[in-house]
Design a protein around this motif. Structure first.
Motif, mmCIF file in Angstrom:
data_model
loop_
_atom_site.group_PDB
_atom_site.id
_atom_site.type_symbol
_atom_site.label_atom_id
_atom_site.label_comp_id
_atom_site.label_asym_id
_atom_site.label_seq_id
_atom_site.Cartn_x
_atom_site.Cartn_y
_atom_site.Cartn_z
ATOM 1 N N LEU A 45 0.824 -1.208 0.000
ATOM 2 C CA LEU A 45 0.000 0.000 0.000
ATOM 3 C C LEU A 45 0.859 1.260 0.000
ATOM 4 C CD1 LEU A 45 -2.825 -1.087 2.478
ATOM 5 C CD2 LEU A 45 -3.033 -0.769 0.003
ATOM 6 N N CYS A 46 1.975 1.217 0.731
ATOM 7 C CA CYS A 46 2.908 2.356 0.719
ATOM 8 C C CYS A 46 3.406 2.619 -0.695
ATOM 9 C CB CYS A 46 4.112 2.078 1.633
ATOM 10 S SG CYS A 46 3.766 2.138 3.395
ATOM 11 N N LEU A 47 3.795 1.562 -1.361
ATOM 12 C CA LEU A 47 4.329 1.686 -2.723
ATOM 13 C C LEU A 47 3.237 2.153 -3.693
ATOM 14 C CD1 LEU A 47 6.488 -1.558 -2.652
ATOM 15 C CD2 LEU A 47 7.390 0.771 -2.837
ATOM 16 N N GLN A 48 2.033 1.633 -3.533
ATOM 17 C CA GLN A 48 0.929 2.059 -4.404
ATOM 18 C C GLN A 48 0.636 3.547 -4.230
ATOM 19 O OE1 GLN A 48 -2.630 -0.540 -4.297
ATOM 20 N NE2 GLN A 48 -1.309 -2.070 -3.356
ATOM 21 N N THR A 49 0.716 4.007 -3.001
ATOM 22 C CA THR A 49 0.429 5.413 -2.708
ATOM 23 C C THR A 49 1.361 6.338 -3.470
ATOM 24 O OG1 THR A 49 -0.395 4.833 -0.507
ATOM 25 C CG2 THR A 49 0.263 7.120 -0.848
ATOM 26 N N GLU A 50 2.572 5.876 -3.720
ATOM 27 C CA GLU A 50 3.562 6.696 -4.424
ATOM 28 C C GLU A 50 3.668 6.334 -5.905
ATOM 29 O OE1 GLU A 50 6.860 7.936 -1.235
ATOM 30 O OE2 GLU A 50 6.759 5.760 -1.535
ATOM 31 N N GLY A 51 2.747 5.488 -6.389
ATOM 32 C CA GLY A 51 2.735 5.145 -7.800
ATOM 33 C C GLY A 51 3.695 4.039 -8.193
ATOM 34 N N GLU A 52 4.275 3.368 -7.221
ATOM 35 C CA GLU A 52 5.213 2.273 -7.508
ATOM 36 C C GLU A 52 4.444 0.967 -7.609
ATOM 37 O OE1 GLU A 52 8.283 2.636 -8.180
ATOM 38 O OE2 GLU A 52 8.906 4.557 -7.345
ATOM 39 N N ASN A 53 3.600 0.880 -8.623
ATOM 40 C CA ASN A 53 2.678 -0.254 -8.724
ATOM 41 C C ASN A 53 3.385 -1.580 -9.006
ATOM 42 O OD1 ASN A 53 0.366 1.407 -8.324
ATOM 43 N ND2 ASN A 53 0.517 2.067 -10.451
ATOM 44 N N LEU A 108 -0.327 14.605 -8.130
ATOM 45 C CA LEU A 108 0.670 13.902 -8.950
ATOM 46 C C LEU A 108 2.065 13.977 -8.343
ATOM 47 C CD1 LEU A 108 -0.625 14.996 -12.461
ATOM 48 C CD2 LEU A 108 -0.665 12.685 -11.500
ATOM 49 N N LYS A 109 2.294 14.951 -7.495
ATOM 50 C CA LYS A 109 3.575 15.011 -6.794
ATOM 51 C C LYS A 109 3.689 13.849 -5.808
ATOM 52 C CE LYS A 109 6.575 18.237 -4.303
ATOM 53 N NZ LYS A 109 6.689 19.589 -3.695
ATOM 54 N N VAL A 110 2.553 13.474 -5.210
ATOM 55 C CA VAL A 110 2.531 12.324 -4.308
ATOM 56 C C VAL A 110 2.568 11.028 -5.111
ATOM 57 C CG1 VAL A 110 1.239 11.111 -2.511
ATOM 58 C CG2 VAL A 110 1.243 13.619 -2.574
ATOM 59 N N ASN A 111 1.701 10.946 -6.112
ATOM 60 C CA ASN A 111 1.587 9.731 -6.922
ATOM 61 C C ASN A 111 1.526 10.110 -8.398
ATOM 62 O OD1 ASN A 111 0.965 7.358 -8.230
ATOM 63 N ND2 ASN A 111 -0.771 6.819 -6.920
ATOM 64 N N PRO A 112 2.657 10.117 -9.078
ATOM 65 C CA PRO A 112 2.684 10.543 -10.487
ATOM 66 C C PRO A 112 1.970 9.592 -11.434
ATOM 67 C CG PRO A 112 4.823 9.694 -9.814
ATOM 68 C CD PRO A 112 3.996 9.769 -8.572
ATOM 69 N N LYS A 113 1.522 8.438 -10.916
ATOM 70 C CA LYS A 113 0.829 7.462 -11.767
ATOM 71 C C LYS A 113 -0.615 7.262 -11.325
ATOM 72 C CE LYS A 113 5.040 4.933 -13.002
ATOM 73 N NZ LYS A 113 5.738 3.626 -12.985
ATOM 74 N N HIS A 114 -1.189 8.310 -10.777
ATOM 75 C CA HIS A 114 -2.577 8.216 -10.328
ATOM 76 C C HIS A 114 -3.492 8.567 -11.496
ATOM 77 C CE1 HIS A 114 -6.225 8.887 -7.991
ATOM 78 N NE2 HIS A 114 -5.626 8.305 -6.970
#
Length: 886
Positions: free
Chosen positions: A65-73, A270-276
């Motif tokens: 979940l931490c990784l998803q939050t930052e877009g590291e899917n 997008l600064k938090v999660n550039p892949k949202h």
């Protein structure tokens, strides 16, 4: 908020206090850090806990979940894959199913979800994944069965006095319950979900920001913006990095056409999660609104790569292709969506919504209707269709559609407000002319409507000739007796700025009556002429006319001079090399970066039109409009219509702007703003600087320190003979000492040294007035008016002076310029009508009528108009107008 006509059943969720209390359970502590947005700390804690077999599975979920939050899917998926290989537990597979679903990998997600359900039949997350996949595939019967199961289990638990206390489970119950309420027309359930289910989630986990976010989304769907914003703010108070809540605030801004804030929130997300994907879609919506289709396409292509089955993303991409005039690409995308969703109502609804925002009404209507047919239980498409029909003037069908939408969703504020507007319009009377249908409040605007009906046809004839075009059918004109109803007609909300004078959607023009509450008299004819121009341009080009061209043409149609405030901004931007061009002028209209962007955009749009007609002839405008209707970007249109390359067109335009700026008078160096303390410090540092001494002297005058002011002013004058500011200060001090002759002498000397300085000339003119030397005062003001037309209120003072001097010719020239500069100047027009009545009754008629266009109830303007008509022996017209006032 007086305009909100729906009883607000949605209460703000007041969760427990958010005091930081460290949990005893190390996993709970890591989860708390994650939910509060302390991602680095949460990740470190989970990585450490993952080494302990006892906590490994839950730690892997948390780390993922931490990784998803930052877009590291990809990394998040790897963490879950590795954990499942080590210990295949239901929760791990359910969370992997959730992630796979969000990445558009439905087959794998469903496989994981089914595997979990086979082992643990009532696993909420796995079942929720399955329910959404069934929904998104268009299997509504199966999906409905799933969501009913969640609602039933929640009710059974409550009835058994064993309520669900897990916050994550309650979030699923709330979302499933909202789907159930939507699909089965049970709107009363929405308030229960907000006030019970999500409230309980927060009660059991005060860090559950997701509950506030989901509440905000539900409120926003109903256009209850105030409560939605409150919910998003509460979510962000818990977790400042809650991407979904940041996007939610951006959607509220977009809902109110505040593109600047919408973009700001999108960028924060997008600064938090550039892949949202949703944040990317929000940013794309802003770009599409500004006409930046290529950049929007790039963002949406990126979002599509993240989740190739996200219908919101694909709808926006299809909208870009439509606006780029790539119908094959639109069809290709539609076919792709239909391959995985048997009833892609979301795709067609969002596609219709984006196209409606870009005034592509024909296609938008087609897509809204298709969405309604595919999933008739969803009120959003009916609401969208009803609003569109209202915007395009089909008020009868709009009413039926909106009533149906409100029955399905009685809490939709915009739908309810629109129906209220229609009910209000039922009390209005109608006048039909050859080309217009005019609706008005007979109690408030009977006289105005009579003048307006004539004016519409007069302007119509002029615009038809100008554009070599005439809109088919009749355009609807609505004059609202209240600003509240005008705002409701325009945006279906009460928040339209007071500065908004009129609105045009092509087939409908609306504006508030000058008698509307809280308003002031304004030149309604100018507003109508502006909006009529938009109607012609929009319909002629099938709504493809660019913003800069139609605004430039509309401003030109108003007549009059360029506003001095616009010219001041233009001159400053020109000096700083910050003029707009055809690539960015639209963004200055729809997404201004500073308070100067809007006036600069309007001024430059007008100058683009002036340059075009001056260089290529008046017929060039009709050629441009026809070329835009056929299609193509501005470069292609310029080449086709005018035979010129875009770069050459821009170069010629810049030369024209250079000439305009040069003709506006010299640009006086603007002194850097400095505080009193800064001026004192600067004077100590540079005691010989005449400018600093003079400016500080002026500050001493304001602070009633005449001795200090005199000392510095005289020192500045000793350094520079006739220094403008020092001379004005010294003259002011002499006047205070009753030495008017001395003050006048100082200013006369300063005017010799600085013959074009507006500050000196203005002070000199006032000094002559004090000495009763009115002719010399007029001469000083005329010099100032010529030297610096954008600085100083020369015209008002000159009108007084020429009135006193009985110089009618000069007074008429000044009053005409005042009227040309200010379309709402009633006094100047009445004065002109009176002066011109005897010798030039035709001109007197023009200005008297123009005065009635500002205040139709003005008895003075009415009498002057009747006298001017009789003087020209226009007895029949005079009789017709006189009857209007009976």
């Amino acid at each position: 908020m007086r305009f909100s006509i729906v009883a607000v059943l949605f209460l703000a969720i007041s969760g427990p206090a958010l005091a930081e209390k460290k949990p005893a359970d190390p996993l709970a502590e890591a989860r708390q850090r994650l939910r509060r947005g302390n991602l680095a700390e949460a990740r470190e804690a989970y990585e450490k806990l993952a080494k302990d077999p006892k906590h490994a599975a839950r730690a892997a979920i948390g780390l993922s979940l931490c990784l998803q939050t930052e877009g590291e899917n990809s990394k998040a998926l790897t963490v879950l894959d590795d954990a499942i290989k080590a210990a295949d537990q239901p929760d791990l597979r359910a969370h992997r199913a959730e992630l796979l679903y969000m990445l558009g990998q439905w087959d794998d997600a469903l496989k994981d979800a089914e595997a979990v359900i086979a082992k643990q039949e009532k696993h909420f997350l796995a079942r929720w994944v399955r329910a959404r996949i069934l929904r998104d595939k268009g299997d509504m019967a199966a999906a409905d069965k799933e969501v009913r199961g969640f609602v039933r289990e929640y009710s059974d638990a409550e009835n058994a006095d064993k309520p669900i206390t897990d916050a994550d489970t309650l979030l699923i119950v709330g979302q499933a319950g909202a789907e159930n309420a939507l699909w089965n027309n049970r709107p009363q359930q929405f308030s229960f979900i907000l006030n019970e289910v999500y409230r309980d989630a927060l009660k059991h986990d005060p860090n559950c920001w997701q509950a506030e976010n989901l509440a905000g989304r539900m409120l926003l769907e109903k256009h209850n913006r105030a409560d939605a914003l409150d919910a998003f703010d509460k979510a962000l108070k818990i977790n400042p990095k809650a991407t979904e809540a940041l996007v939610g605030k951006g959607l509220v801004a977009l809902d109110t056409f505040d593109l600047k804030d919408a973009e700001r929130y999108a960028e924060q997300a997008l600064k938090v999660n550039p892949k949202h994907p949703e944040a990317l879609c929000l940013k794309a919506d802003v770009l599409v609104a500004g006409g930046e289709l290529i950049n929007a396409e790039r963002l949406l292509t990126g979002a599509r790569f993240i989740n190739p089955k996200n219908e919101a993303t694909l709808a926006r991409l299809a909208a870009c292709y439509h606006l780029m005039q790539k119908p094959d690409e639109v069809a290709k995308l539609a076919k792709e969506v239909e391959s995985f969703d048997a009833k892609p109502a979301v795709f067609y609804h969002d596609l219709g919504a984006v196209l409606e925002s870009r005034k592509q009404y024909t296609k938008a209507e087609e897509y809204f209707r298709k969405a309604s047919e595919l999933r008739p239980m969803l009120p959003s498409s009916q609401a969208g269709l009803g609003m569109l029909l209202l915007r395009t003037g089909h008020e009868g069908e709009a009413r039926k559609t909106l009533e149906s939408a409100l029955k399905a969703d009685p809490f939709n504020v915009r739908v309810s407000n629109s129906l209220r507007v229609l009910k209000h319009l039922d009390t209005y009377q109608t006048i039909e002319t050859p080309h217009y249908v005019l609706k008005y409040d007979a109690k408030a605007d009977k006289i105005l409507a009579a003048f307006l009906a004539d004016y519409l046809e007069e302007t119509h004839a002029e615009l038809k000739k100008q554009f070599d075009y005439e809109p088919p059918g009749k355009v609807l004109i609505e004059v609202f007796s209240t600003r509240e109803m005008f705002s409701g007609r325009t945006i279906a909300l009460p928040s339209l700025p007071d500065a908004a004078a009129g609105a045009c959607s092509g087939r409908v023009i609306s504006f508030p009556s000058p008698k509307a509450e809280g308003g002031r008299p304004f030149n309604w004819a100018r507003v109508v002429r502006h909006e009529q121009t938009h109607a012609f341009n929009l319909i002629q080009t099938d709504y493809r006319v660019p913003h800069w061209l139609t605004e430039g043409l509309a401003v030109r149609s108003e007549g009059g001079h360029r506003p001095p405030s616009w010219m001041a901004v233009l001159r400053e931007r020109h000096h700083n090399g910050q003029l707009l061009d055809l690539d960015n002028i639209t963004m200055a209209f729809v997404r201004p970066r500073s308070e100067d962007d809007w006036p600069c955009a309007y001024c430059q749009a007008l100058l683009y039109v002036e340059f075009t007609t001056k260089t290529y002839g008046e017929g060039a405008i009709a050629k441009l409009l026809d070329a835009y209707r056929i299609g193509g970007d501005t470069a292609a249109v310029l080449k086709k219509a005018l035979g010129v390359d875009k770069a050459a067109f821009e170069a010629g335009y810049r030369t024209y702007v250079d000439e305009v700026v040069k003709g506006s008078g010299p640009r006086r160096r603007s002194d850097k703003a400095m505080t009193f303390a800064e001026l004192e410090a600067a004077n100590k540092k540079s005691p010989e600087d005449a400018d600093i001494m003079a400016r500080l002297a002026a500050e001493y005058v304001r602070r009633n320190k005449p001795a200090d002011a005199k000392r510095l002013a005289e020192a500045a004058l000793a350094k520079e003979k006739g220094h403008p500011i020092a001379s004005v200060v010294k003259a002011r001090l002499l006047s205070r000492d009753k030495d008017e002759a001395g003050a006048l002498k100082i200013l006369e000397e300063a005017a010799k040294e600085n013959p074009d300085d507006p500050r000196v000339l203005l002070a000199l003119g006032k000094a002559y007035i004090e000495q009763k030397e009115l002719a010399k005062a007029a001469e000083a003001h005329e010099r100032g008016r010529k030297a610096a037309p954008l600085e100083g209120d020369w015209l008002t003072e000159l009108a007084r002076l020429y009135t006193s001097l009985k110089k009618d010719a000069e007074l008429i020239a000044v009053l005409k310029e005042m009227a040309a500069r200010d379309a709402d100047d009633l006094a100047a027009r009445i004065k002109l009508a009176r002066i011109l009545l005897k010798d030039k009754p035709a001109e007197s008629e023009h200005f008297a009528k123009d005065a009635l266009f500002i205040d139709v109830q003005s008895e003075e303007a009415r009498d002057l108009l009747l006298e001017a008509l009789k003087a020209q022996k226009k007895d029949a017209e005079a009789e017709k107008i006189a009857k209007r006032f009976e």
